[in-house]
Design an enzyme around this catalytic site. Sequence first.
Site, PDB file in Angstrom:
ATOM      1  N   GLU A  49       0.875  -1.167   0.000  1.00  0.00           N
ATOM      2  CA  GLU A  49       0.000   0.000   0.000  1.00  0.00           C
ATOM      3  C   GLU A  49       0.914   1.220   0.000  1.00  0.00           C
ATOM      4  O   GLU A  49       1.609   1.472   0.990  1.00  0.00           O
ATOM      5  CB  GLU A  49      -0.892  -0.008   1.240  1.00  0.00           C
ATOM      6  CG  GLU A  49      -1.761   1.236   1.382  1.00  0.00           C
ATOM      7  CD  GLU A  49      -2.487   1.296   2.721  1.00  0.00           C
ATOM      8  OE1 GLU A  49      -2.964   2.392   3.053  1.00  0.00           O
ATOM      9  OE2 GLU A  49      -2.561   0.278   3.424  1.00  0.00           O
ATOM     10  N   ASP A  60      -3.797  10.725   8.709  1.00  0.00           N
ATOM     11  CA  ASP A  60      -2.507  10.161   9.074  1.00  0.00           C
ATOM     12  C   ASP A  60      -1.983  10.727  10.384  1.00  0.00           C
ATOM     13  O   ASP A  60      -2.141  11.903  10.689  1.00  0.00           O
ATOM     14  CB  ASP A  60      -1.487  10.423   7.959  1.00  0.00           C
ATOM     15  CG  ASP A  60      -1.869   9.737   6.658  1.00  0.00           C
ATOM     16  OD1 ASP A  60      -2.290   8.578   6.741  1.00  0.00           O
ATOM     17  OD2 ASP A  60      -1.762  10.360   5.597  1.00  0.00           O
TER      18      ASP A  60
END
Length: 260
Positions: A49, A60
Amino acid sequence: MSRVAAAIDAAHAQGRGAFVGYLPLGYPDLQTSIDAAVALAEAGADILELGPPYSDPVMDGAVIQEATHAALEGGFRLRDTFTAIREITARTDVPVLVMTYWNPVMQYGVDRYADDLLAAGGAGLITPDIAPDAAADWIAASERTGLDRVFLAAPTSTDERLALIARSSTGFVYTVSTMGITGERAELDAAARTLVARLRERGVTHACVGIGISTPDQVSGVLDYADGAIVGTALVRALRDGGVAGLTAEARALAAGTAR
């Protein structure tokens, strides 16, 4: 046949769950990120990924945000995504998914993005900030090109939303283990197990759990009920602190947790 689903099935045939490893492209520089992705595959990742850096990575955690900021500061451009994937897929057969926020895809052009990703050898997209009911252009492009489309399911998703995600996803459903941003956590929420069960009831055969998984024991625990475990922050930290060699050691340790 989905290359991503086939990789998960191949892991199951070997008596283990799948290990999905995340790394940001362009960190600490473009060539090292390419070498790191290949090393991650060679160390046991079943699916890669890879995240092109984005200026506002709202999902994130701090470690990944720092890495993506450094990649942008280093001059990473969207077109570098396809250059990197082309080299990575020339060096490994492990399928490559791009984890991307939706705005860059729209700016690039959905069909153009799909065509360039396919030409580079990519397997599909993980799209964390767009839901299937808002992704008609991407669904059409993915059906035309055969690319996988991985949508996210969260513990707060309604039954109707989960049914839509189940119908719309290919490869696997990205099952969010806990609400919030990515990063390591001492304990994973039990909500992930319940969420996977709800997805199973709606016909999902490939569910991979991510957000907060950082140790071999956590990988093993997730694979008691899910088809794959997704690890990001722990790998990015290992790359930051120990280079490609450090990443390789961390990936091998995590891969050891996939045995069933």
